[in-house]
Design a protein around this motif. Sequence first.
Motif, mmCIF file in Angstrom:
data_model
loop_
_atom_site.group_PDB
_atom_site.id
_atom_site.type_symbol
_atom_site.label_atom_id
_atom_site.label_comp_id
_atom_site.label_asym_id
_atom_site.label_seq_id
_atom_site.Cartn_x
_atom_site.Cartn_y
_atom_site.Cartn_z
ATOM 1 N N HIS A 257 0.858 -1.184 0.000
ATOM 2 C CA HIS A 257 0.000 0.000 0.000
ATOM 3 C C HIS A 257 0.891 1.230 0.000
ATOM 4 O O HIS A 257 2.119 1.142 0.182
ATOM 5 C CB HIS A 257 -0.951 0.002 1.199
ATOM 6 C CG HIS A 257 -0.268 -0.101 2.525
ATOM 7 N ND1 HIS A 257 0.329 0.968 3.145
ATOM 8 C CD2 HIS A 257 -0.073 -1.168 3.354
ATOM 9 C CE1 HIS A 257 0.843 0.588 4.300
ATOM 10 N NE2 HIS A 257 0.627 -0.705 4.446
ATOM 11 N N ALA A 258 0.293 2.396 -0.184
ATOM 12 C CA ALA A 258 1.073 3.623 -0.383
ATOM 13 C C ALA A 258 1.884 4.027 0.830
ATOM 14 O O ALA A 258 2.879 4.759 0.703
ATOM 15 C CB ALA A 258 0.122 4.764 -0.773
ATOM 16 N N GLY A 259 1.496 3.579 2.013
ATOM 17 C CA GLY A 259 2.215 3.984 3.212
ATOM 18 C C GLY A 259 3.568 3.326 3.373
ATOM 19 O O GLY A 259 4.458 3.883 4.040
ATOM 20 N N THR A 260 3.761 2.169 2.762
ATOM 21 C CA THR A 260 5.017 1.443 2.962
ATOM 22 C C THR A 260 6.230 2.204 2.432
ATOM 23 O O THR A 260 7.220 2.367 3.166
ATOM 24 C CB THR A 260 4.923 0.037 2.342
ATOM 25 O OG1 THR A 260 3.946 -0.728 3.071
ATOM 26 C CG2 THR A 260 6.251 -0.680 2.409
ATOM 27 N N PRO A 261 6.241 2.706 1.195
ATOM 28 C CA PRO A 261 7.423 3.454 0.734
ATOM 29 C C PRO A 261 7.705 4.690 1.576
ATOM 30 O O PRO A 261 8.876 5.017 1.828
ATOM 31 C CB PRO A 261 7.060 3.831 -0.714
ATOM 32 C CG PRO A 261 6.040 2.823 -1.129
ATOM 33 C CD PRO A 261 5.249 2.516 0.109
ATOM 34 N N PRO A 318 13.194 13.483 19.887
ATOM 35 C CA PRO A 318 11.766 13.748 19.662
ATOM 36 C C PRO A 318 11.456 14.059 18.203
ATOM 37 O O PRO A 318 10.414 13.641 17.678
ATOM 38 C CB PRO A 318 11.480 14.946 20.569
ATOM 39 C CG PRO A 318 12.467 14.805 21.691
ATOM 40 C CD PRO A 318 13.711 14.271 21.037
ATOM 41 N N ASP A 319 12.352 14.805 17.526
ATOM 42 C CA ASP A 319 12.122 15.123 16.114
ATOM 43 C C ASP A 319 12.164 13.867 15.246
ATOM 44 O O ASP A 319 11.332 13.703 14.343
ATOM 45 C CB ASP A 319 13.188 16.116 15.628
ATOM 46 C CG ASP A 319 13.068 16.388 14.136
ATOM 47 O OD1 ASP A 319 12.059 17.005 13.727
ATOM 48 O OD2 ASP A 319 13.963 15.957 13.379
ATOM 49 N N GLN A 320 13.099 12.980 15.524
ATOM 50 C CA GLN A 320 13.177 11.737 14.751
ATOM 51 C C GLN A 320 11.931 10.887 14.973
ATOM 52 O O GLN A 320 11.372 10.335 14.021
ATOM 53 C CB GLN A 320 14.436 10.971 15.141
ATOM 54 C CG GLN A 320 15.718 11.607 14.631
ATOM 55 C CD GLN A 320 16.966 11.061 15.270
ATOM 56 O OE1 GLN A 320 16.920 10.439 16.335
ATOM 57 N NE2 GLN A 320 18.118 11.277 14.639
ATOM 58 N N ARG A 321 11.492 10.804 16.205
ATOM 59 C CA ARG A 321 10.270 10.050 16.476
ATOM 60 C C ARG A 321 9.066 10.672 15.786
ATOM 61 O O ARG A 321 8.209 9.979 15.234
ATOM 62 C CB ARG A 321 10.008 9.969 17.987
ATOM 63 C CG ARG A 321 10.905 9.003 18.695
ATOM 64 C CD ARG A 321 10.408 8.644 20.083
ATOM 65 N NE ARG A 321 11.207 7.557 20.605
ATOM 66 C CZ ARG A 321 11.006 6.291 20.331
ATOM 67 N NH1 ARG A 321 9.999 5.942 19.552
ATOM 68 N NH2 ARG A 321 11.784 5.348 20.823
ATOM 69 N N SER A 322 9.008 11.970 15.808
ATOM 70 C CA SER A 322 7.886 12.668 15.177
ATOM 71 C C SER A 322 7.834 12.379 13.682
ATOM 72 O O SER A 322 6.767 12.133 13.110
ATOM 73 C CB SER A 322 7.999 14.171 15.426
ATOM 74 O OG SER A 322 6.956 14.879 14.783
ATOM 75 N N ARG A 323 8.985 12.410 13.031
ATOM 76 C CA ARG A 323 9.015 12.134 11.597
ATOM 77 C C ARG A 323 8.679 10.686 11.285
ATOM 78 O O ARG A 323 7.985 10.395 10.299
ATOM 79 C CB ARG A 323 10.389 12.507 11.030
ATOM 80 C CG ARG A 323 10.574 14.011 10.854
ATOM 81 C CD ARG A 323 11.884 14.347 10.185
ATOM 82 N NE ARG A 323 13.011 14.237 11.103
ATOM 83 C CZ ARG A 323 14.133 13.621 10.831
ATOM 84 N NH1 ARG A 323 14.306 12.989 9.684
ATOM 85 N NH2 ARG A 323 15.122 13.606 11.698
ATOM 86 N N LEU A 324 9.151 9.774 12.124
ATOM 87 C CA LEU A 324 8.818 8.366 11.927
ATOM 88 C C LEU A 324 7.317 8.126 12.108
ATOM 89 O O LEU A 324 6.675 7.421 11.324
ATOM 90 C CB LEU A 324 9.612 7.490 12.905
ATOM 91 C CG LEU A 324 11.110 7.351 12.625
ATOM 92 C CD1 LEU A 324 11.802 6.698 13.819
ATOM 93 C CD2 LEU A 324 11.362 6.534 11.366
ATOM 94 N N ASP A 325 6.753 8.755 13.128
ATOM 95 C CA ASP A 325 5.333 8.570 13.399
ATOM 96 C C ASP A 325 4.455 9.158 12.299
ATOM 97 O O ASP A 325 3.394 8.632 11.977
ATOM 98 C CB ASP A 325 4.952 9.226 14.733
ATOM 99 C CG ASP A 325 5.553 8.491 15.932
ATOM 100 O OD1 ASP A 325 5.976 7.325 15.769
ATOM 101 O OD2 ASP A 325 5.607 9.094 17.024
ATOM 102 N N ALA A 326 4.902 10.284 11.749
ATOM 103 C CA ALA A 326 4.067 11.035 10.790
ATOM 104 C C ALA A 326 4.074 10.420 9.394
ATOM 105 O O ALA A 326 3.175 10.706 8.586
ATOM 106 C CB ALA A 326 4.533 12.489 10.714
ATOM 107 N N ALA A 327 5.063 9.608 9.071
ATOM 108 C CA ALA A 327 5.159 9.054 7.715
ATOM 109 C C ALA A 327 4.001 8.093 7.464
ATOM 110 O O ALA A 327 3.714 7.219 8.264
ATOM 111 C CB ALA A 327 6.495 8.325 7.557
ATOM 112 N N HIS A 328 3.312 8.273 6.342
ATOM 113 C CA HIS A 328 2.196 7.399 6.009
ATOM 114 C C HIS A 328 1.870 7.508 4.507
ATOM 115 O O HIS A 328 2.347 8.387 3.833
ATOM 116 C CB HIS A 328 0.966 7.730 6.852
ATOM 117 C CG HIS A 328 0.430 9.115 6.627
ATOM 118 N ND1 HIS A 328 0.928 10.206 7.312
ATOM 119 C CD2 HIS A 328 -0.526 9.576 5.791
ATOM 120 C CE1 HIS A 328 0.264 11.297 6.919
ATOM 121 N NE2 HIS A 328 -0.600 10.948 5.993
#
Length: 328
Positions: A257-261, A318-328
């Motif tokens: 699905h589109a979120g994986t890449p 926190p910034d790295q976590r935020s970017r990881l969480d936001a990717a979709h």
Amino acid sequence: MRHRTIGTDPATRREVSVLALGAMLFGTTTDEATAFALLDRYAEAGGTFIDTSDNYAFWVHGTQGGESETVLGRWRRSRGVGDEITIATKLGGRPAAPGGGFDAPRDGLSATAVREAAERSRERLGMDRLDLLYAHIDDPAVPLQETVEAFAGLVADGAVGLLGASNHWVWKVERARALAAAAGLPGYEVLQYHHTYLRRRTDVPGRWSPDGDVGVTDAQLLSYLRAEPDLALVAYSPLLSGGYVREDRRRDPSLEHAGTPARLAALRAVAAETGATVHQVVLAWMIGAAVPSIPLVGASSVAQLDESLAAADLELTPDQRSRLDAAH
């Protein structure tokens, strides 16, 4: 290695390492000498949480399982391992006869099956009391009350400490816990499901249900864990059996699905920033997430295990976590 508490009762709760070691293939695909080397290295690094099951690994040689528990038992005895290492095992998913495939009849979760399976596991592991015992897969043929009472009876007898469930719908877990609470009995306190950084489609029919994959951590389960912070999540297959670094192992319809890449790109960017491997970032993300989990990692070599062990000390910003969480 850092630790966290699983369970709430002072008599049964355990302090376990934030990274668990899976022993699924010990005694079959992973020979005993290699298994002992992995176990020794894990313990040396401060690891204190090892996972197995009474049906591991029946599919390798057409048995009913038990090879993994047997190897773990020999390791415990040879090393004089005691209460400092938490051993978790499972029952209910063992083939009823040798040679049965994944769709063959299972021992199940009747009161008789639960008692007999727990006794066999204690004998193979060489333990007077199993630290943590899971209901491995749901058994819709058995009344839930019977299973709840059977598991609670093992705790009352001193044969088991903590109780857990794996591969059950969330509503079934909640119903079982409610039945236990209403009767003043111990209930499930640890849940084991597949969980990782990439998100799977959960509407794809699974082995145990036409409604979807019952063994995958989804929004319902995460929401439930937020509401019940005393519950612990143990996450199996967090590294997708190498799928993060080998595309041929990531060919799974539930990941198409589109979120994986997008999530893979975010993951690789953070790995480059930290100097860590993508596997280490995945594990660190899981350990420190808003809904934390205990990644359950497997390894076929000490080098593989060392890569995972290093993730326990990786701190994401926190910034790295935020970017990881936001990717979709």
